[in-house]
Scaffold this motif. Structure first.
Motif, PDB file in Angstrom:
ATOM      1  N   PRO A 150      60.774  46.697 -47.418  1.00 41.07           N
ATOM      2  CA  PRO A 150      61.737  45.882 -46.668  1.00 41.07           C
ATOM      3  C   PRO A 150      62.495  44.860 -47.514  1.00 41.07           C
ATOM      4  N   PHE A 151      61.971  44.551 -48.706  1.00 35.26           N
ATOM      5  CA  PHE A 151      62.645  43.591 -49.577  1.00 35.26           C
ATOM      6  C   PHE A 151      62.733  44.153 -50.986  1.00 35.26           C
ATOM      7  N   GLN A 152      63.823  43.789 -51.686  1.00 37.01           N
ATOM      8  CA  GLN A 152      64.042  44.246 -53.045  1.00 37.01           C
ATOM      9  C   GLN A 152      63.103  43.530 -54.003  1.00 37.01           C
TER      10      GLN A 152
ATOM     11  N   TYR B 265      68.288  37.329 -43.464  1.00 35.93           N
ATOM     12  CA  TYR B 265      66.917  37.033 -43.904  1.00 35.93           C
ATOM     13  C   TYR B 265      66.527  37.900 -45.095  1.00 35.93           C
ATOM     14  N   ARG B 266      66.907  39.175 -45.065  1.00 34.89           N
ATOM     15  CA  ARG B 266      66.573  40.069 -46.177  1.00 34.89           C
ATOM     16  C   ARG B 266      67.294  39.651 -47.448  1.00 34.89           C
ATOM     17  N   GLN B 267      68.568  39.290 -47.324  1.00 32.39           N
ATOM     18  CA  GLN B 267      69.317  38.864 -48.510  1.00 32.39           C
ATOM     19  C   GLN B 267      68.748  37.580 -49.100  1.00 32.39           C
ATOM     20  N   SER B 268      68.368  36.646 -48.249  1.00 36.69           N
ATOM     21  CA  SER B 268      67.798  35.397 -48.761  1.00 36.69           C
ATOM     22  C   SER B 268      66.454  35.642 -49.445  1.00 36.69           C
ATOM     23  N   THR B 269      65.661  36.555 -48.902  1.00 41.39           N
ATOM     24  CA  THR B 269      64.377  36.876 -49.534  1.00 41.39           C
ATOM     25  C   THR B 269      64.593  37.573 -50.874  1.00 41.39           C
TER      26      THR B 269
ATOM     27  N   HIS C 203      64.548  37.258 -56.898  1.00 48.67           N
ATOM     28  CA  HIS C 203      65.278  37.275 -58.175  1.00 48.67           C
ATOM     29  C   HIS C 203      65.182  35.919 -58.878  1.00 48.67           C
ATOM     30  N   THR C 204      65.340  34.861 -58.115  1.00 55.50           N
ATOM     31  CA  THR C 204      65.283  33.519 -58.697  1.00 55.50           C
ATOM     32  C   THR C 204      63.892  33.194 -59.238  1.00 55.50           C
TER      33      THR C 204
END
Length: 351
Positions: free
Chosen positions: A297-299, A112-116, A121-122
């Motif tokens: 929690p998110f980049q 979930y973190r990677q997808s967020t 980025h997108t």
């Protein structure tokens, strides 16, 4: 009928010689009487037929723990000693459940973190791409349509800017009238350059480089003109951009012709050139995205500055921090993966 003979009651030393006035049986002390009843109930509970008949209401002695049909029953007497399996705590009894729950939870949280992070980025990349006035296919068609406008003509215009515009600024109309005397043929697809110019004016980052609403930096105008410049190699294009920086005061002046190509330009001038390329849609949008300071929690992501792009390009090319920017060094910076001007890093990787 079931017959169970109770065990004979033992006689304690305290009860010897005493008899009941009612039955004539010997008196029992309290301890002996309790032991008597306990032994009787244990014997009765151990009888197989009694166990079957009393499955729903087992008969047990005080303090005795029994198992009947998979269920545990407890008496009201003193608690018996716990077995080793029963003495385990909650975590020991459920260690596999806790382990699997934690493992699958960690994997799910990571995905979930990677997808967020990818979505963040997108989103920023799409926002930067939306500000671009031209797409790569339009720039390619513009260059193909102006085959007579090459490196030599571009360098001739660059050398004339110092005399024509001593202050280093000019309006778009003044610049357009000036370059007409150096072109062998009128530019084809002029409307594409006009569109890129309007995007630069409306872009806050580009507008900050102007002293007022009309005059623009001549280096920015020349970078707009380079959209139509056709060259055979990337080296020719980077050499022409180096000549532009030297001619407009980006390096130690003096000399003409080929002598100007050996002059080193200042690193700050290179950063400004990268900014001009960014404003004119000549740097891929994905190269302008950098990681922000907030990672959990998110980049988060932000738009990189031209100075950061040049710094990363110098580090990537393993160049000294105080390197003199010659045409060869400028080429290494502009075609690096950090800047990738004109999409040259992709063609360089394929070759």
């Amino acid at each position: 009928p079931l017959q169970v003979t109770p065990p004979r009651a033992p006689r304690s030393p305290e009860s010897r010689g005493t008899t009941s006035v009612w039955t004539g049986a010997p008196h029992l002390s309290r301890e002996a009487e309790s032991s008597y009843h306990s032994e009787f109930r244990v014997g009765l509970a151990s009888h197989p037929r009694v166990v079957m008949r009393t499955a729903l209401r087992p008969l047990t002695a005080p303090g005795v723990r029994t198992r009947v049909r998979g269920r545990r029953t407890f008496s009201s007497g003193p608690a018996a000693a716990e077995t080793p399996a029963e003495s385990e705590n909650f975590f020991q009894r459920n260690r596999w459940t806790i382990f699997l729950t934690g493992a699958f939870g960690s994997i799910g949280g990571y995905v979930y973190r990677q997808s967020t992070n990818t979505a963040n980025h997108t989103t920023l990349t799409a926002e930067i791409e939306g500000r671009a006035a031209l797409v790569p296919s339009e720039i390619r068609d513009l260059r193909l349509a102006n085959g007579l406008f090459g490196r030599e003509t571009f360098e001739s215009i660059s050398r004339s800017l110092v005399v024509a515009f001593p202050g280093g600024r000019a309006t778009y109309d003044e610049f357009g009238a000036h370059i007409q005397g150096y072109l062998d043929a009128p530019l084809v697809g002029r409307h594409l350059i006009d569109r890129a110019f309007l995007a630069c004016v409306s872009n806050p980052a580009a507008a900050a480089k102007t002293a007022d609403s009309d005059a623009l930096d001549v280096r920015l105008l020349m970078t707009l003109l380079s959209l139509a410049m056709r060259t055979d190699t990337v080296e020719d294009r980077t050499t022409a951009m180096h000549c532009l920086l030297v001619s407009t005061g980006g390096g130690g002046g003096g000399g003409g012709g080929e002598a100007r190509h050996e002059v080193a330009v200042e690193r700050s001038a290179v950063a400004e050139l990268v900014g001009f390329l960014r404003d004119t849609s000549q740097v891929p949008p994905e190269k302008l995205v950098r990681e922000g300071d907030e990672k959990y929690p998110f980049q988060t992501y932000r738009e990189a500055t031209p100075a950061e792009l040049v710094e990363k390009a110098v580090t990537e090319a393993k160049l000294p921090a105080d390197v003199e920017v010659t045409p060869e060094v400028l080429k290494e910076i502009l075609v690096s993966r950090a800047v990738c001007a004109w999409g040259s890093c992709a063609s360089r990787r394929r070759s």
